[in-house]
Design an enzyme around this catalytic site. Structure first.
Site, mmCIF file in Angstrom:
data_model
loop_
_atom_site.group_PDB
_atom_site.id
_atom_site.type_symbol
_atom_site.label_atom_id
_atom_site.label_comp_id
_atom_site.label_asym_id
_atom_site.label_seq_id
_atom_site.Cartn_x
_atom_site.Cartn_y
_atom_site.Cartn_z
ATOM 1 N N HIS A 67 26.966 13.021 29.013
ATOM 2 C CA HIS A 67 26.212 12.321 30.070
ATOM 3 C C HIS A 67 27.120 11.367 30.846
ATOM 4 C CE1 HIS A 67 22.836 13.919 27.871
ATOM 5 N NE2 HIS A 67 22.019 13.510 28.816
ATOM 6 N N PRO A 68 26.860 11.242 32.145
ATOM 7 C CA PRO A 68 27.625 10.289 32.956
ATOM 8 C C PRO A 68 27.130 8.869 32.713
ATOM 9 C CG PRO A 68 25.871 11.202 34.281
ATOM 10 C CD PRO A 68 25.799 11.904 32.928
ATOM 11 N N GLU A 87 18.054 11.661 39.818
ATOM 12 C CA GLU A 87 17.425 10.733 38.882
ATOM 13 C C GLU A 87 17.967 9.317 39.072
ATOM 14 O OE1 GLU A 87 16.851 14.340 35.641
ATOM 15 O OE2 GLU A 87 18.443 12.872 35.378
ATOM 16 N N GLN A 88 19.290 9.202 39.244
ATOM 17 C CA GLN A 88 19.873 7.865 39.405
ATOM 18 C C GLN A 88 19.453 7.262 40.752
ATOM 19 O OE1 GLN A 88 23.768 6.886 38.061
ATOM 20 N NE2 GLN A 88 23.919 8.582 36.605
ATOM 21 N N PHE A 119 25.534 4.864 27.385
ATOM 22 C CA PHE A 119 24.119 4.485 27.441
ATOM 23 C C PHE A 119 23.349 5.584 28.165
ATOM 24 C CE2 PHE A 119 20.875 2.310 30.154
ATOM 25 C CZ PHE A 119 20.038 1.858 29.140
ATOM 26 N N VAL A 120 22.385 6.176 27.481
ATOM 27 C CA VAL A 120 21.562 7.225 28.103
ATOM 28 C C VAL A 120 20.122 6.746 28.139
ATOM 29 C CG1 VAL A 120 20.724 9.607 27.910
ATOM 30 C CG2 VAL A 120 23.102 9.078 27.351
ATOM 31 N N CYS A 122 16.231 7.673 30.304
ATOM 32 C CA CYS A 122 15.512 8.527 31.255
ATOM 33 C C CYS A 122 15.185 7.680 32.486
ATOM 34 C CB CYS A 122 14.240 9.064 30.599
ATOM 35 S SG CYS A 122 13.241 10.067 31.711
ATOM 36 N N ALA A 123 16.043 7.792 33.513
ATOM 37 C CA ALA A 123 15.937 6.898 34.669
ATOM 38 C C ALA A 123 14.595 7.040 35.375
ATOM 39 C CB ALA A 123 17.085 7.176 35.652
#
Lengths: 172, 172
Positions: A67-68, A87-88, A119-120, A122-123
């Site tokens: 993940h970015p 999403e971002q 850090f992941v 769900c945006a």
């Protein structure tokens, strides 16, 4: 696209369509194709979740590491996947004030140094303020708890991406 | 790059560099980063192989399904990964005669229909003639034997890609 159309897909089309429901991990959807036919979208989602849960802890960390960063380098240089970009942006992370951007950058680095994965979150279940708050709070957790929490968020992201794909037929 | 330089890489650099040693499966290298420090390149390779071996059979099939066809659509439309393009070109698969191309295409389809994953072979250990012979022969195997055989080939490809990356420093 209904579930019978999903079940009829050759693996190449299935992986092309569903390959990024877990960010940059086409291996996951490529693996669950073995489990078709699915009786419903929820059944496909459950197969993905079971595959993830059966991975060793290193494999779960591996998923997180694909993940970015939120509001990180890949966003700034336009290198996010289409899904991550949307999403971002939806959470306003592409338009942070400079003080917010500095704070996110500092906390992302602290988080990665502490845990060895990003850090992941769900945006789409958040806005900018709640993401910043959660990032700050989660920096204080233990590694095992954060690994489990990150994977919970991966599954939330996956569920929303699956729903998008099955609701819109323009991917077929 | 010696192994101490590899061990010093943050996960993001590690995944950027080693993310395609297993074709389109950055999850694998991202997972084994957890296992560092590695005492040698062979130790890193062993960690990757152990991770693959510990996957359920569906996961092994998933790895195979992330591979392109040999001399297939992705080669013709320029969509191969850099590593695959070089490997396929090295074996002459980018310059087949039309009768050879038709034969490979027919056998690839037969193989995928029979097994539900693509024919995977370490092209650098072969030439065009031996790849065609092996593709034809392996179409007659059982599914479980072909899954195991494909994974053996994935590991051979991975070993050569690892050696290339560690020998040349221009990726760092």
């Amino acid at each position: 696209m209904d579930i019978s159309a999903v079940n009829a897909l050759p693996y190449e089309d299935f992986v092309n369509i569903f390959g990024n429901v877990v960010e940059k991990c086409p291996l996951v959807s490529a693996a669950v194709w073995t489990r078709r036919p699915f009786v419903s979208l929820a059944d496909l989602e459950a197969a993905i979740n079971q595959f993830i849960d059966a991975l060793p802890e290193s494999g779960k960390e591996g998923i997180l590491r694909c993940h970015p960063d939120l509001a990180g380098r890949d966003l700034h240089r336009g290198a996010l996947t289409r899904e991550s970009r949307q999403e971002q942006a939806g959470a306003g992370l592409d338009a942070l004030r400079s003080d917010e951007a500095s704070r996110v950058s500092r906390l992302n680095e602290e988080y990665k140094r502490r845990f060895g994965f990003p850090f992941v979150v769900c945006a789409r279940a958040h806005d900018k303020a709640s993401i910043l708050r959660e990032l700050s709070e989660r920096c204080g957790n233990e590694r095992a708890a954060e690994r489990a929490r990150g994977i919970q968020e991966v599954k939330k992201i996956c569920r929303l991406r699956l729903q998008d794909l099955v609701r819109s037929d323009n991917k077929l």
